[in-house]
Design a protein around this motif. Structure first.
Motif, PDB file in Angstrom:
ATOM      1  N   TYR A 258      85.863   3.711  48.948  1.00  0.00           N
ATOM      2  CA  TYR A 258      85.555   3.577  47.521  1.00  0.00           C
ATOM      3  C   TYR A 258      84.074   3.756  47.174  1.00  0.00           C
ATOM      4  CZ  TYR A 258      90.305   1.951  46.703  1.00  0.00           C
ATOM      5  OH  TYR A 258      91.671   1.883  46.602  1.00  0.00           O
ATOM      6  N   GLY A 259      83.207   3.750  48.177  1.00  0.00           N
ATOM      7  CA  GLY A 259      81.781   3.879  47.878  1.00  0.00           C
ATOM      8  C   GLY A 259      81.213   2.647  47.207  1.00  0.00           C
ATOM      9  N   MET A 260      81.792   1.494  47.478  1.00  0.00           N
ATOM     10  CA  MET A 260      81.305   0.218  46.949  1.00  0.00           C
ATOM     11  C   MET A 260      80.820  -0.643  48.111  1.00  0.00           C
ATOM     12  SD  MET A 260      84.363  -0.570  44.199  1.00  0.00           S
ATOM     13  CE  MET A 260      83.638  -2.095  43.553  1.00  0.00           C
ATOM     14  N   SER A 261      79.760  -1.394  47.897  1.00  0.00           N
ATOM     15  CA  SER A 261      79.234  -2.234  48.964  1.00  0.00           C
ATOM     16  C   SER A 261      80.235  -3.329  49.322  1.00  0.00           C
ATOM     17  CB  SER A 261      77.915  -2.874  48.537  1.00  0.00           C
ATOM     18  OG  SER A 261      78.137  -3.857  47.537  1.00  0.00           O
ATOM     19  N   ILE A 262      80.066  -3.895  50.512  1.00  0.00           N
ATOM     20  CA  ILE A 262      80.916  -4.994  50.954  1.00  0.00           C
ATOM     21  C   ILE A 262      80.833  -6.161  49.972  1.00  0.00           C
ATOM     22  CG2 ILE A 262      81.021  -6.829  52.717  1.00  0.00           C
ATOM     23  CD1 ILE A 262      80.466  -4.651  54.802  1.00  0.00           C
ATOM     24  N   GLN A 263      79.615  -6.439  49.500  1.00  0.00           N
ATOM     25  CA  GLN A 263      79.452  -7.548  48.569  1.00  0.00           C
ATOM     26  C   GLN A 263      80.104  -7.259  47.222  1.00  0.00           C
ATOM     27  OE1 GLN A 263      75.253  -9.385  49.177  1.00  0.00           O
ATOM     28  NE2 GLN A 263      75.156  -7.336  50.058  1.00  0.00           N
ATOM     29  N   ALA A 264      79.985  -6.008  46.741  1.00  0.00           N
ATOM     30  CA  ALA A 264      80.615  -5.636  45.475  1.00  0.00           C
ATOM     31  C   ALA A 264      82.142  -5.686  45.592  1.00  0.00           C
ATOM     32  CB  ALA A 264      80.164  -4.245  45.048  1.00  0.00           C
ATOM     33  N   LEU A 265      82.664  -5.261  46.735  1.00  0.00           N
ATOM     34  CA  LEU A 265      84.109  -5.320  46.962  1.00  0.00           C
ATOM     35  C   LEU A 265      84.614  -6.759  46.939  1.00  0.00           C
ATOM     36  CD1 LEU A 265      84.349  -2.676  49.811  1.00  0.00           C
ATOM     37  CD2 LEU A 265      85.532  -2.512  47.605  1.00  0.00           C
ATOM     38  N   THR A 266      83.858  -7.643  47.573  1.00  0.00           N
ATOM     39  CA  THR A 266      84.249  -9.059  47.612  1.00  0.00           C
ATOM     40  C   THR A 266      84.189  -9.672  46.221  1.00  0.00           C
ATOM     41  OG1 THR A 266      83.322  -9.170  49.847  1.00  0.00           O
ATOM     42  CG2 THR A 266      83.815 -11.255  48.770  1.00  0.00           C
ATOM     43  N   TYR A 267      83.162  -9.324  45.470  1.00  0.00           N
ATOM     44  CA  TYR A 267      83.039  -9.818  44.098  1.00  0.00           C
ATOM     45  C   TYR A 267      84.189  -9.293  43.241  1.00  0.00           C
ATOM     46  CZ  TYR A 267      80.624 -11.461  39.917  1.00  0.00           C
ATOM     47  OH  TYR A 267      80.292 -12.137  38.779  1.00  0.00           O
ATOM     48  N   ARG A 268      84.549  -8.036  43.459  1.00  0.00           N
ATOM     49  CA  ARG A 268      85.660  -7.448  42.721  1.00  0.00           C
ATOM     50  C   ARG A 268      86.972  -8.160  43.059  1.00  0.00           C
ATOM     51  NH1 ARG A 268      87.486  -5.472  38.228  1.00  0.00           N
ATOM     52  NH2 ARG A 268      89.058  -3.850  38.444  1.00  0.00           N
ATOM     53  N   ALA A 269      87.150  -8.510  44.313  1.00  0.00           N
ATOM     54  CA  ALA A 269      88.356  -9.240  44.716  1.00  0.00           C
ATOM     55  C   ALA A 269      88.444 -10.583  43.998  1.00  0.00           C
ATOM     56  CB  ALA A 269      88.368  -9.440  46.233  1.00  0.00           C
ATOM     57  N   LYS A 270      87.308 -11.238  43.810  1.00  0.00           N
ATOM     58  CA  LYS A 270      87.291 -12.500  43.051  1.00  0.00           C
ATOM     59  C   LYS A 270      87.652 -12.246  41.588  1.00  0.00           C
ATOM     60  CE  LYS A 270      83.432 -14.153  41.473  1.00  0.00           C
ATOM     61  NZ  LYS A 270      83.599 -14.448  40.017  1.00  0.00           N
ATOM     62  N   ASP A 271      87.061 -11.201  40.992  1.00  0.00           N
ATOM     63  CA  ASP A 271      87.345 -10.873  39.591  1.00  0.00           C
ATOM     64  C   ASP A 271      88.829 -10.636  39.358  1.00  0.00           C
ATOM     65  OD1 ASP A 271      84.839 -11.114  38.535  1.00  0.00           O
ATOM     66  OD2 ASP A 271      84.347  -8.977  38.609  1.00  0.00           O
ATOM     67  N   LEU A 272      89.481  -9.993  40.330  1.00  0.00           N
ATOM     68  CA  LEU A 272      90.895  -9.646  40.187  1.00  0.00           C
ATOM     69  C   LEU A 272      91.830 -10.788  40.560  1.00  0.00           C
ATOM     70  CD1 LEU A 272      90.745  -6.035  41.673  1.00  0.00           C
ATOM     71  CD2 LEU A 272      91.062  -6.660  39.273  1.00  0.00           C
ATOM     72  N   GLY A 273      91.266 -11.911  41.026  1.00  0.00           N
ATOM     73  CA  GLY A 273      92.099 -13.041  41.417  1.00  0.00           C
ATOM     74  C   GLY A 273      92.710 -12.891  42.791  1.00  0.00           C
ATOM     75  N   ILE A 274      92.271 -11.885  43.536  1.00  0.00           N
ATOM     76  CA  ILE A 274      92.760 -11.713  44.905  1.00  0.00           C
ATOM     77  C   ILE A 274      92.188 -12.806  45.793  1.00  0.00           C
ATOM     78  CG2 ILE A 274      92.737 -10.165  46.906  1.00  0.00           C
ATOM     79  CD1 ILE A 274      92.542  -7.823  44.884  1.00  0.00           C
ATOM     80  N   LEU A 275      90.915 -13.131  45.580  1.00  0.00           N
ATOM     81  CA  LEU A 275      90.262 -14.257  46.257  1.00  0.00           C
ATOM     82  C   LEU A 275      90.050 -15.389  45.260  1.00  0.00           C
ATOM     83  CD1 LEU A 275      87.371 -12.591  48.335  1.00  0.00           C
ATOM     84  CD2 LEU A 275      89.406 -13.712  49.270  1.00  0.00           C
ATOM     85  N   SER A 276      90.253 -16.607  45.705  1.00  0.00           N
ATOM     86  CA  SER A 276      89.920 -17.759  44.864  1.00  0.00           C
ATOM     87  C   SER A 276      88.400 -17.925  44.832  1.00  0.00           C
ATOM     88  CB  SER A 276      90.562 -19.032  45.420  1.00  0.00           C
ATOM     89  OG  SER A 276      89.974 -19.355  46.680  1.00  0.00           O
ATOM     90  N   GLU A 277      87.926 -18.724  43.906  1.00  0.00           N
ATOM     91  CA  GLU A 277      86.488 -18.967  43.806  1.00  0.00           C
ATOM     92  C   GLU A 277      85.949 -19.564  45.095  1.00  0.00           C
ATOM     93  OE1 GLU A 277      82.783 -18.840  41.995  1.00  0.00           O
ATOM     94  OE2 GLU A 277      84.652 -18.170  41.065  1.00  0.00           O
ATOM     95  N   SER A 278      86.681 -20.495  45.670  1.00  0.00           N
ATOM     96  CA  SER A 278      86.213 -21.141  46.897  1.00  0.00           C
ATOM     97  C   SER A 278      86.228 -20.165  48.078  1.00  0.00           C
ATOM     98  CB  SER A 278      87.071 -22.365  47.216  1.00  0.00           C
ATOM     99  OG  SER A 278      88.431 -21.998  47.406  1.00  0.00           O
ATOM    100  N   ALA A 279      87.246 -19.301  48.152  1.00  0.00           N
ATOM    101  CA  ALA A 279      87.315 -18.310  49.227  1.00  0.00           C
ATOM    102  C   ALA A 279      86.179 -17.298  49.088  1.00  0.00           C
ATOM    103  CB  ALA A 279      88.666 -17.602  49.203  1.00  0.00           C
ATOM    104  N   TYR A 280      85.893 -16.930  47.854  1.00  0.00           N
ATOM    105  CA  TYR A 280      84.793 -16.003  47.586  1.00  0.00           C
ATOM    106  C   TYR A 280      83.458 -16.600  48.045  1.00  0.00           C
ATOM    107  CZ  TYR A 280      81.078 -14.010  44.657  1.00  0.00           C
ATOM    108  OH  TYR A 280      79.906 -13.490  44.210  1.00  0.00           O
ATOM    109  N   LYS A 281      83.205 -17.842  47.676  1.00  0.00           N
ATOM    110  CA  LYS A 281      81.953 -18.498  48.067  1.00  0.00           C
ATOM    111  C   LYS A 281      81.857 -18.629  49.580  1.00  0.00           C
ATOM    112  CE  LYS A 281      81.243 -21.127  43.803  1.00  0.00           C
ATOM    113  NZ  LYS A 281      81.200 -22.470  43.169  1.00  0.00           N
ATOM    114  N   SER A 282      82.974 -18.924  50.215  1.00  0.00           N
ATOM    115  CA  SER A 282      82.983 -19.055  51.668  1.00  0.00           C
ATOM    116  C   SER A 282      82.620 -17.733  52.339  1.00  0.00           C
ATOM    117  CB  SER A 282      84.369 -19.510  52.126  1.00  0.00           C
ATOM    118  OG  SER A 282      84.435 -19.574  53.537  1.00  0.00           O
TER     119      SER A 282
END
Length: 340
Positions: A258-282
């Protein structure tokens, strides 16, 4: 006009009035800051000998001071750190204006008509879901399929958006957008960053052109949400609807897709509800402990580089519309590019 051109070139060179006075003094030309200020304000006009010395110190030909600028830009959405001074912001704008001026000159030499950028009407929004909707709408309007966008720079240029990469001296500034006459849009960004960071900046600034809010904080969140949504249509399918974590190798593969950084991908996963807030922070705690916050693994295989200005320049020379000397003046890397 002469005074404004002196001021622009001085600021482009990162010089204060005192710096300019000192450099002129080294050449035997004793001028005070007050006199130089009067030149720039148009309250008095330097004679030919003074202009010659100013041109030498500022690194231009004398006729530079007599060339009427061919662009007028309305700037918007200066995305920067709080520590960036007003002087630095002004310098960045002038550097960008100069590059746009060169682009328009080359384009005009080719007989290419300037047209408005192909963008939907700007939408005022108050929530992040609206930014998602605008990203989806823009993909539809531009006739994009669901797959990752290989080259954002090529896409944006094809839609009439002028891209302005600035080489240096803009640290602390992430991006800037503006509008030329005829509703032609400009995106300014710092080059020489990682490709995924450049793509994120381009997408973020594109977001500022199509959706926003008068509140600065909300405006930035809307652009960030747009930047996460626009390039990554199929991300939910690839990530899954609910996760508790992602491995680094998996994120590297997604980055390469996708040409997105690892951090941007993780943030996007949080935005989409794929990761919970706590999982994202972890996960971000884990990134910091591994040093990934500063130096990411994985890469995007395709460069992001504007090509239209160079393409039009070679066209103008080939058709005899401008000389190679003029081409070198407009684009100092002309001979190097030609050799390559």
């Amino acid at each position: 006009m002469i005074g404004e051109r002196i001021r622009q070139k001085r600021i482009m060179n990162g010089m204060s009035l005192q710096n300019l006075a000192d450099e002129l003094g080294k050449k035997g030309r004793k001028l005070t800051r007050a006199i130089l200020s009067k030149y720039e304000l148009g309250q008095t006009t330097p004679n030919a000998l003074v202009l010659r010395d100013l041109a030498e110190v500022l690194g231009v030909k004398t006729d530079y001071f007599f060339i009427e600028p061919n662009v007028a830009i309305e700037w918007k959405a200066f995305r920067k750190k709080a520590s960036v001074s007003q002087n630095k912001q002004e310098r960045i704008q002038i550097l960008a204006e100069r590059q746009v001026e060169q682009f328009v000159t080359i384009e005009t030499s080719c007989g290419i008509e300037q047209v408005a950028s192909d963008l939907p009407e700007y939408r005022n929004a108050t929530n992040l879901a609206e930014a998602e909707a605008v990203a989806e709408e823009l993909r539809r309007v531009w006739g994009l399929d669901d797959f990752p966008i290989k080259s954002l720079s090529e896409l944006l240029e094809s839609r009439g958006i002028v891209l302005v990469p600035l080489a240096s001296g803009i640290d602390g500034v992430d991006g800037l957008v503006g509008t030329l006459a005829g509703n032609r849009k400009i995106i300014v960004y710092e080059e020489h960053k990682s490709v995924d960071r450049t793509r994120l900046t381009m997408a973020h600034e594109l977001g500022h052109l199509v959706v926003g809010n008068d509140d600065y904080a909300i405006n930035e969140r809307l652009a960030s949400r747009f930047a996460g949504a626009f390039p990554a249509k199929l991300l939910v399918r690839d990530m899954g609807s609910s996760r508790i974590s992602f491995s680094i190798p998996e994120l590297c593969l997604l980055k390469e897709k996708y040409g997105m950084s690892i951090q941007a991908l993780t943030y996007r996963a949080k935005d989409l509800g794929i990761l919970s807030e706590s999982a994202y922070k972890s996960m971000f705690i884990n990134f910091r402990s591994m040093g990934i916050s500063a130096h990411e693994p994985g890469s995007w295989a395709y460069p992001e580089e504007p090509r239209l200005m160079k393409q039009y320049l070679f066209r103008a020379v080939a058709e005899g519309r401008i000389s190679e000397t003029k081409a070198l003046e407009l684009y100092p890397e002309y001979l190097e590019e030609k050799t390559d």
